[in-house]
Write a protein that holds these residues in place. Structure first.
Motif, PDB file in Angstrom:
ATOM      1  N   ILE A  21      35.510 -89.986 -58.630  1.00  0.00           N
ATOM      2  CA  ILE A  21      36.847 -89.265 -58.275  1.00  0.00           C
ATOM      3  C   ILE A  21      36.764 -87.858 -58.285  1.00  0.00           C
ATOM      4  CG2 ILE A  21      39.152 -89.369 -58.836  1.00  0.00           C
ATOM      5  CD1 ILE A  21      39.061 -92.086 -59.719  1.00  0.00           C
ATOM      6  N   ASP A  22      36.045 -87.364 -59.270  1.00  0.00           N
ATOM      7  CA  ASP A  22      36.080 -85.793 -59.557  1.00  0.00           C
ATOM      8  C   ASP A  22      35.182 -85.292 -58.317  1.00  0.00           C
ATOM      9  OD1 ASP A  22      37.644 -86.278 -61.720  1.00  0.00           O
ATOM     10  OD2 ASP A  22      35.971 -86.247 -63.047  1.00  0.00           O
ATOM     11  N   THR A  23      33.943 -86.185 -58.103  1.00  0.00           N
ATOM     12  CA  THR A  23      33.067 -85.362 -57.178  1.00  0.00           C
ATOM     13  C   THR A  23      34.032 -85.295 -56.008  1.00  0.00           C
ATOM     14  OG1 THR A  23      31.079 -86.142 -58.210  1.00  0.00           O
ATOM     15  CG2 THR A  23      31.034 -85.463 -55.813  1.00  0.00           C
ATOM     16  N   PHE A  24      34.502 -86.351 -55.347  1.00  0.00           N
ATOM     17  CA  PHE A  24      35.349 -86.306 -53.894  1.00  0.00           C
ATOM     18  C   PHE A  24      36.562 -85.578 -54.302  1.00  0.00           C
ATOM     19  CE2 PHE A  24      38.097 -88.045 -50.748  1.00  0.00           C
ATOM     20  CZ  PHE A  24      37.313 -88.404 -49.800  1.00  0.00           C
ATOM     21  N   ALA A  25      37.070 -85.434 -55.224  1.00  0.00           N
ATOM     22  CA  ALA A  25      38.446 -84.633 -55.439  1.00  0.00           C
ATOM     23  C   ALA A  25      38.129 -82.934 -55.134  1.00  0.00           C
ATOM     24  CB  ALA A  25      39.209 -84.718 -56.511  1.00  0.00           C
ATOM     25  N   ASP A  26      36.722 -82.682 -55.477  1.00  0.00           N
ATOM     26  CA  ASP A  26      36.164 -81.305 -55.407  1.00  0.00           C
ATOM     27  C   ASP A  26      36.176 -80.794 -53.941  1.00  0.00           C
ATOM     28  OD1 ASP A  26      35.288 -78.937 -56.702  1.00  0.00           O
ATOM     29  OD2 ASP A  26      33.336 -79.504 -56.151  1.00  0.00           O
ATOM     30  N   GLN A  27      36.032 -82.024 -53.251  1.00  0.00           N
ATOM     31  CA  GLN A  27      35.888 -81.684 -51.576  1.00  0.00           C
ATOM     32  C   GLN A  27      37.196 -81.591 -50.770  1.00  0.00           C
ATOM     33  OE1 GLN A  27      33.041 -80.740 -50.215  1.00  0.00           O
ATOM     34  NE2 GLN A  27      32.511 -80.921 -52.458  1.00  0.00           N
ATOM     35  N   LEU A  28      38.176 -82.142 -51.468  1.00  0.00           N
ATOM     36  CA  LEU A  28      39.629 -82.320 -51.143  1.00  0.00           C
ATOM     37  C   LEU A  28      40.449 -81.183 -51.196  1.00  0.00           C
ATOM     38  CD1 LEU A  28      41.988 -84.490 -49.891  1.00  0.00           C
ATOM     39  CD2 LEU A  28      42.329 -84.928 -52.365  1.00  0.00           C
ATOM     40  N   ARG A  29      40.860 -80.597 -50.104  1.00  0.00           N
ATOM     41  CA  ARG A  29      41.633 -79.450 -50.036  1.00  0.00           C
ATOM     42  C   ARG A  29      43.024 -79.916 -49.418  1.00  0.00           C
ATOM     43  NH1 ARG A  29      37.790 -74.031 -48.765  1.00  0.00           N
ATOM     44  NH2 ARG A  29      36.642 -74.417 -50.579  1.00  0.00           N
ATOM     45  N   PHE A  30      43.988 -78.973 -49.533  1.00  0.00           N
ATOM     46  CA  PHE A  30      45.511 -79.006 -49.018  1.00  0.00           C
ATOM     47  C   PHE A  30      45.571 -77.913 -48.100  1.00  0.00           C
ATOM     48  CE2 PHE A  30      45.418 -82.094 -52.396  1.00  0.00           C
ATOM     49  CZ  PHE A  30      45.793 -83.236 -51.705  1.00  0.00           C
ATOM     50  N   ALA A  31      46.115 -78.049 -46.849  1.00  0.00           N
ATOM     51  CA  ALA A  31      46.218 -76.890 -45.849  1.00  0.00           C
ATOM     52  C   ALA A  31      47.740 -77.035 -45.404  1.00  0.00           C
ATOM     53  CB  ALA A  31      45.486 -76.999 -44.853  1.00  0.00           C
ATOM     54  N   VAL A  32      48.309 -75.764 -45.087  1.00  0.00           N
ATOM     55  CA  VAL A  32      49.589 -75.761 -44.448  1.00  0.00           C
ATOM     56  C   VAL A  32      49.174 -75.378 -42.972  1.00  0.00           C
ATOM     57  CG1 VAL A  32      51.588 -74.352 -44.300  1.00  0.00           C
ATOM     58  CG2 VAL A  32      50.401 -74.448 -46.603  1.00  0.00           C
ATOM     59  N   TRP A  33      49.821 -76.405 -42.378  1.00  0.00           N
ATOM     60  CA  TRP A  33      49.900 -76.415 -40.786  1.00  0.00           C
ATOM     61  C   TRP A  33      51.027 -75.960 -40.168  1.00  0.00           C
ATOM     62  CZ3 TRP A  33      47.019 -81.180 -38.396  1.00  0.00           C
ATOM     63  CH2 TRP A  33      45.695 -81.379 -38.860  1.00  0.00           C
ATOM     64  N   LEU A  34      51.036 -75.218 -39.120  1.00  0.00           N
ATOM     65  CA  LEU A  34      52.149 -74.649 -38.357  1.00  0.00           C
ATOM     66  C   LEU A  34      52.064 -74.849 -36.851  1.00  0.00           C
ATOM     67  CD1 LEU A  34      51.117 -72.135 -40.462  1.00  0.00           C
ATOM     68  CD2 LEU A  34      53.297 -71.491 -40.159  1.00  0.00           C
ATOM     69  N   SER A  35      53.390 -75.416 -36.463  1.00  0.00           N
ATOM     70  CA  SER A  35      53.365 -75.698 -35.172  1.00  0.00           C
ATOM     71  C   SER A  35      54.825 -75.155 -34.814  1.00  0.00           C
ATOM     72  CB  SER A  35      53.147 -77.232 -34.828  1.00  0.00           C
ATOM     73  OG  SER A  35      53.171 -77.410 -33.555  1.00  0.00           O
ATOM     74  N   GLY A  36      54.926 -75.226 -33.397  1.00  0.00           N
ATOM     75  CA  GLY A  36      56.349 -74.988 -32.811  1.00  0.00           C
ATOM     76  C   GLY A  36      57.577 -75.744 -33.479  1.00  0.00           C
ATOM     77  N   ALA A  37      58.552 -75.047 -33.880  1.00  0.00           N
ATOM     78  CA  ALA A  37      59.512 -75.653 -34.790  1.00  0.00           C
ATOM     79  C   ALA A  37      60.350 -76.542 -33.644  1.00  0.00           C
ATOM     80  CB  ALA A  37      60.208 -74.581 -35.375  1.00  0.00           C
ATOM     81  N   ARG A  38      60.504 -77.908 -34.254  1.00  0.00           N
ATOM     82  CA  ARG A  38      61.244 -78.604 -33.639  1.00  0.00           C
ATOM     83  C   ARG A  38      62.818 -78.489 -33.993  1.00  0.00           C
ATOM     84  NH1 ARG A  38      57.480 -84.263 -33.897  1.00  0.00           N
ATOM     85  NH2 ARG A  38      55.820 -83.236 -32.470  1.00  0.00           N
ATOM     86  N   ALA A  39      63.891 -79.057 -33.236  1.00  0.00           N
ATOM     87  CA  ALA A  39      65.302 -79.194 -33.563  1.00  0.00           C
ATOM     88  C   ALA A  39      65.613 -79.540 -34.962  1.00  0.00           C
ATOM     89  CB  ALA A  39      66.124 -79.765 -32.470  1.00  0.00           C
ATOM     90  N   GLY A  40      66.355 -79.114 -35.922  1.00  0.00           N
ATOM     91  CA  GLY A  40      66.367 -79.142 -36.979  1.00  0.00           C
ATOM     92  C   GLY A  40      65.534 -78.892 -38.189  1.00  0.00           C
ATOM     93  N   GLU A  41      64.305 -78.589 -37.833  1.00  0.00           N
ATOM     94  CA  GLU A  41      63.228 -78.065 -38.854  1.00  0.00           C
ATOM     95  C   GLU A  41      63.426 -76.914 -39.183  1.00  0.00           C
ATOM     96  OE1 GLU A  41      59.434 -81.002 -37.440  1.00  0.00           O
ATOM     97  OE2 GLU A  41      59.752 -78.795 -36.427  1.00  0.00           O
ATOM     98  N   LYS A  42      63.016 -76.301 -40.497  1.00  0.00           N
ATOM     99  CA  LYS A  42      62.983 -75.252 -41.347  1.00  0.00           C
ATOM    100  C   LYS A  42      62.195 -74.274 -40.497  1.00  0.00           C
ATOM    101  CE  LYS A  42      62.368 -73.182 -45.738  1.00  0.00           C
ATOM    102  NZ  LYS A  42      61.951 -73.395 -47.047  1.00  0.00           N
ATOM    103  N   VAL A  43      62.554 -73.036 -40.121  1.00  0.00           N
ATOM    104  CA  VAL A  43      61.722 -72.167 -39.490  1.00  0.00           C
ATOM    105  C   VAL A  43      61.039 -71.139 -40.633  1.00  0.00           C
ATOM    106  CG1 VAL A  43      61.446 -70.025 -38.114  1.00  0.00           C
ATOM    107  CG2 VAL A  43      63.160 -71.798 -37.382  1.00  0.00           C
ATOM    108  N   VAL A  44      59.855 -71.231 -40.589  1.00  0.00           N
ATOM    109  CA  VAL A  44      58.872 -70.452 -41.660  1.00  0.00           C
ATOM    110  C   VAL A  44      58.324 -69.363 -40.986  1.00  0.00           C
ATOM    111  CG1 VAL A  44      58.610 -72.635 -42.868  1.00  0.00           C
ATOM    112  CG2 VAL A  44      57.173 -72.031 -41.347  1.00  0.00           C
ATOM    113  N   GLY A  45      58.267 -68.848 -39.786  1.00  0.00           N
ATOM    114  CA  GLY A  45      57.618 -67.893 -39.204  1.00  0.00           C
ATOM    115  C   GLY A  45      57.657 -67.919 -37.481  1.00  0.00           C
ATOM    116  N   GLN A  46      56.680 -67.093 -37.384  1.00  0.00           N
ATOM    117  CA  GLN A  46      56.913 -66.806 -35.490  1.00  0.00           C
ATOM    118  C   GLN A  46      55.672 -66.580 -35.114  1.00  0.00           C
ATOM    119  OE1 GLN A  46      58.965 -63.197 -34.651  1.00  0.00           O
ATOM    120  NE2 GLN A  46      57.658 -62.548 -33.156  1.00  0.00           N
ATOM    121  N   GLU A  47      55.373 -67.253 -33.664  1.00  0.00           N
ATOM    122  CA  GLU A  47      54.008 -67.092 -33.240  1.00  0.00           C
ATOM    123  C   GLU A  47      54.457 -65.998 -31.987  1.00  0.00           C
ATOM    124  OE1 GLU A  47      50.328 -69.594 -31.596  1.00  0.00           O
ATOM    125  OE2 GLU A  47      52.397 -70.569 -31.527  1.00  0.00           O
ATOM    126  N   GLY A  48      53.474 -65.326 -32.021  1.00  0.00           N
ATOM    127  CA  GLY A  48      53.595 -64.320 -30.726  1.00  0.00           C
ATOM    128  C   GLY A  48      55.055 -63.567 -30.690  1.00  0.00           C
TER     129      GLY A  48
END
Length: 305
Positions: A21-48
């Motif tokens: 578990i420790d060896t595998f967890a050392d390879q596991l990361r978490f990333a923030v993914w961004l995409s075009g905001a849909r209706a009702g979603e929180k806006v966190v930034g601007q592309e372009g």
């Protein structure tokens, strides 16, 4: 309970040994993914569109004084938190890249990239929408506009494993670095651990991200990986390493340096450009990210053909 604790608890409940578990967890990361905001979603930034720059700050330029195309800005306080990713908790990050020039620029491990820039604008800074520089009113060589159409962004967190974990058949593993083979051999319950990740974080379905912050580097066909390019550049600038400037065949040295870099650095941003064949990748060490030393970011524009 944070996400790593969730993973460990779920894996332990299936009887998987702690060392795996420790060896595998050392390879596991978490990333923030961004995409075009849909209706009702929180806006966190601007592309372009046009960036908000601190009053009195000039639009970032290359060494010849030409303005760099604006990619995106993100509100750090609005981003969801990803474990292990020491992003600023406030202020904004602004990304700039001229991909057609950056892909041709020799990769340097010790100099700020000429055709890419990241600015951190601290919270409370007086800003204003920057006017568009005249040179950005045109198009790239491929006809795509230098001014990217403006789009609001939303964000979420995804679990991320290195690409090699998705390609573990015997033929693929034969060409992997020794450290990857050793990791894989140490994971007797590899498939079961991957299933734990998939069960906890099944992914966004058919929704694609346009920008990713954190996680692992994507492997893009047609180019050496950023890790390989940086490792080779590092060793060439380190005479005691024994790698001649004309010799890139010492695979054991290069692989060892790649492994070190993968553990100590993280993609600050990975994103699709306006081009169909160029992919931007900004890298930064975890230490520099935590200290907000964004001038130490390194850029590698990948070419997919």
């Amino acid at each position: 309970m944070n996400r790593y604790e969730q993973f460990r608890q779920a894996a332990t409940s299936q009887g998987i040994p702690n060392d795996e578990i420790d060896t595998f967890a050392d390879q596991l990361r978490f990333a923030v993914w961004l995409s075009g905001a849909r209706a009702g979603e929180k806006v966190v930034g601007q592309e372009g569109g046009l960036p908000r720059l601190p009053v009195g700050t000039k639009w970032p330029t290359d060494g010849d004084g030409y303005a760099l195309p604006f990619i995106a800005s993100v509100d750090c306080a609005a981003l969801p938190r990803a474990e292990g990713l020491p992003l600023p908790t406030d202020g904004s990050l602004l990304l700039f890249l001229q991909h057609e020039e950056d892909v041709l620029d020799p990769f340097s491990s010790d100099e700020q990239p000429e055709y890419a820039r990241v600015l951190h604008v601290p919270v409370g800074t007086e800003t204003a929408v920057a006017p568009l520089p005249p040179e950005l009113e045109g198009t790239n060589i491929d006809g795509t506009p230098l001014l990217i159409p403006e789009c609001e962004l939303s964000a979420w967190v995804e679990a991320d494993l290195p690409d090699w974990m998705g390609e573990t058949d015997e033929l693929e593993m034969e060409f992997r670095p020794d450290y990857v083979k050793q990791l894989f051999d140490a994971l007797e319950h590899f498939d079961q651990l991957c299933d734990v990740v998939d069960d906890l974080w099944p992914g966004p379905g058919n929704r694609m991200s346009t920008i990713r912050i954190g996680g692992h580097c994507m492997e893009i066909g047609g180019s050496d990986s950023p890790w390989h390019e940086m490792a080779t550049a590092n060793l060439r600038n380190r005479p005691q390493a024994g790698l001649d400037r004309a010799d890139t065949g010492n695979f054991s040295l290069i692989e060892a340096e790649e492994h070190r870099l993968i553990r100590q650095w993280v993609p600050l941003a990975q994103f699709y450009t306006q081009s169909d064949v160029h992919y931007g990748c900004f890298l930064i060490s975890f230490e520099d990210l935590a200290a907000k030393r964004f001038d130490r970011m390194r850029s590698f524009t990948m070419f997919s053909e």
